[in-house]
Design an enzyme around this catalytic site. Structure first.
Site, PDB file in Angstrom:
ATOM      1  CG  ASP A  38      33.314  77.700 -45.314  1.00  0.00           C
ATOM      2  OD1 ASP A  38      32.728  78.709 -44.851  1.00  0.00           O
ATOM      3  OD2 ASP A  38      32.966  76.538 -45.052  1.00  0.00           O
ATOM      4  NE  ARG A  42      34.055  77.874 -39.627  1.00  0.00           N
ATOM      5  CZ  ARG A  42      34.194  76.920 -40.544  1.00  0.00           C
ATOM      6  NH1 ARG A  42      34.791  75.779 -40.213  1.00  0.00           N
ATOM      7  NH2 ARG A  42      33.749  77.109 -41.760  1.00  0.00           N
ATOM      8  CG  ASN A  86      25.847  81.830 -48.154  1.00  0.00           C
ATOM      9  OD1 ASN A  86      26.765  81.868 -48.972  1.00  0.00           O
ATOM     10  ND2 ASN A  86      25.873  80.968 -47.150  1.00  0.00           N
ATOM     11  CB  SER A 214      28.272  74.203 -49.459  1.00  0.00           C
ATOM     12  OG  SER A 214      28.830  73.695 -48.271  1.00  0.00           O
TER      13      SER A 214
END
Ligand code: IPE
Ligand code: IPE
Ligand code: MG
Length: 260
Positions: A38, A42, A86, A214
């Site tokens: 993950d 970002r 997703n 998740s």
């Protein structure tokens, strides 16, 4: 699984790091490490780049991680690449990822052969674009006889969908009369999970600091040790992997028993 001490030492000597391989007890290695990769988005955002650039950088991390896992002699490395949730991302990102999976798999086939890596997938592949499905099938066929580490990619994977699928398959067996519903136990469920035949993960790593699962391997991680690092996936290196393993070895696993 066997590991080559000299190759492992050389692999770590090849790169600069801040923790020594000596910190690791090679007699207490996990058999199966699973990773929730993950933080690609970002990573890209922090550099003013498109999210896709983060995914591309994530592929390089994955290549290093597969090599690290092989050098360390793991039996199984599994990674969460695309969840059933997703699909909610932009079409642009989903299309990019699906193409990236197909291209990467083809590019990495020589590495898989060289390292004797055997591919496996967790998830419903039928919903993937045709091209992606074809390359996955090619990867499976071409690595089927490899005898080394199992490398499992969770693509279009969701633990709830996996468990619902197992329930449906068991219900069909019951309807056909080949199983007695009253006798169904954990081993019957496991037979129908995507992970059938593999050991449960000993260690589950999640990058980018999120403290959640998740929808990943909810059944299989019942007794996995968890390790969360703030490092974003594209920054994850062989040294981060080593740190996670050293932390794992400091844990006491009890499986519901008492401290030894
Ligand atoms: C993980 O990185 C890769 C996939 C889920 C495909 P993200 O894309 O989730 O990156 P963040 O969490 O937005 O930073
Ligand atoms: C989990 O990451 C899925 C993968 C790494 C493939 P997400 O980025 O999709 O998870 P959430 O949305 O932050 O929980
Ligand atoms: Mg994410």
């Amino acid at each position: 699984m066997q590991f080559d001490k000299a190759k492992l030492a050389a692999f770590y000597r090849d790169a600069l790091g801040d923790i020594s391989l000596d910190a690791l007890d090679m007699s207490r290695m996990p058999a199966h490490v699973s990773i929730i990769m993950d933080g690609n988005g970002r990573w890209a955002q922090a550099r003013g780049l498109e999210r896709s650039q983060g995914h591309l950088a994530g592929v390089a991390s994955l290549r290093e991680t597969v090599t690290t896992a092989v050098r360390l002699g793991l039996d199984v490395l599994s990674v969460y690449a695309f969840s059933t949730e997703n699909w909610n991302r932009s079409q642009k990102e989903v299309t990019f990822l699906m193409q990236l999976f197909a291209e990467t798999l083809l590019n990495e086939l020589p590495l898989f052969h060289q390292e004797q890596v055997k591919l496996r997938f967790f998830g419903d592949l039928e919903a993937l674009p045709q091209k992606t499905q074809e390359t996955f099938k090619q990867g499976l066929a071409e690595t089927a006889n490899n005898t080394g580490m199992v490398f499992a990619l969770a693509v279009n994977y969701g633990a709830r969908a996996e468990l619902a699928r197992a329930a449906a398959l068991l219900a069909a067996e019951a309807k056909a009369g080949s199983i007695d519903p009253a006798s169904i136990g954990p081993a019957d469920v496991e037979k129908y999970l995507y992970t059938a035949g593999l050991p449960d993960p000993d260690l589950l790593i999640r990058t980018s600091g999120e403290l959640r699962l998740s929808n990943y391997l909810l059944w299989q991680i019942a007794y996995s040790e968890m390790y969360v690092t703030p490092t974003l996936w594209p920054d994850f290196t062989r040294w981060d992997f080593l740190r996670a393993l050293v932390a794992f070895q400091a844990r006491e696993r009890r499986f519901g028993g008492v401290a030894s």
